[in-house]
Write a protein that holds these residues in place. Sequence first.
Motif, PDB file in Angstrom:
ATOM      1  N   GLY A   1      37.102  35.540 -15.884  1.00  0.00           N
ATOM      2  CA  GLY A   1      36.144  36.639 -15.864  1.00  0.00           C
ATOM      3  C   GLY A   1      36.104  37.429 -17.149  1.00  0.00           C
ATOM      4  O   GLY A   1      36.832  37.172 -18.103  1.00  0.00           O
TER       5      GLY A   1
ATOM      6  N   TYR B   1      36.572  41.228 -18.591  1.00  0.00           N
ATOM      7  CA  TYR B   1      37.277  42.454 -18.240  1.00  0.00           C
ATOM      8  C   TYR B   1      36.882  43.558 -19.215  1.00  0.00           C
ATOM      9  O   TYR B   1      36.926  43.362 -20.426  1.00  0.00           O
ATOM     10  CB  TYR B   1      38.793  42.229 -18.305  1.00  0.00           C
TER      11      TYR B   1
ATOM     12  N   LYS C   1      37.843  46.659 -15.279  1.00  0.00           N
ATOM     13  CA  LYS C   1      36.772  46.297 -14.354  1.00  0.00           C
ATOM     14  C   LYS C   1      36.454  44.830 -14.623  1.00  0.00           C
ATOM     15  O   LYS C   1      36.218  44.433 -15.762  1.00  0.00           O
ATOM     16  CB  LYS C   1      35.515  47.147 -14.573  1.00  0.00           C
ATOM     17  N   LYS C   2      36.456  44.021 -13.581  1.00  0.00           N
ATOM     18  CA  LYS C   2      36.301  42.580 -13.747  1.00  0.00           C
ATOM     19  C   LYS C   2      34.909  42.133 -13.321  1.00  0.00           C
ATOM     20  O   LYS C   2      34.410  42.524 -12.271  1.00  0.00           O
ATOM     21  CB  LYS C   2      37.338  41.846 -12.910  1.00  0.00           C
TER      22      LYS C   2
ATOM     23  N   PRO D   1      33.534  38.565 -12.530  1.00  0.00           N
ATOM     24  CA  PRO D   1      33.930  37.156 -12.419  1.00  0.00           C
ATOM     25  C   PRO D   1      32.949  36.236 -13.130  1.00  0.00           C
ATOM     26  O   PRO D   1      31.735  36.498 -13.157  1.00  0.00           O
ATOM     27  CB  PRO D   1      33.922  36.901 -10.902  1.00  0.00           C
TER      28      PRO D   1
END
Length: 164
Positions: free
Chosen positions: A84, A86, A97-98, A100
Amino acid sequence: MEHPETCLIFREVQDLHNNIFLISVLYPALLLWYVEVYSLVFGKPAGVQNIPDIYLFALWFVFGLFFPLLFYYTKHITEVRKDGIYIRLIPLNPSFKKIPIYVVEDCRIQAYDPFTGKDYKDKPLSKRASFVVTLKLITGKRVMISSKNPKELHQAIMSAVASF
């Protein structure tokens, strides 16, 4: 179990030290430092005679100490890993906060003017516009990621999508 740092493809740390923000933070800070030092040495200056000391101290603490320190330590971190993207704004976000990789439908570089909110496909028509990486997610949302090196960020995201 694999550590997330081992599959790191791209990492960028941006200091948000802009001259406009610097002036908007330092001018009130210097003014309040002057008022506090002057009131300690000579008494309250003319113009702030009716303001209680506790209010002056609170203003000095917030605008003379807190905001300049917050401005100095603010950093924007963008990392692309195999699983993902980040994003973190230090010290305001306690964790990353990711986004994906499997939700990224499209990734492109665009010119964007943050003051008007306009996107430019090929080249910026405004001097304020800068290049950002725009992600279109499968949910239909659009996410813009600012970067000093948008081409490298775009290549890292595309390689992460290809390896997924």
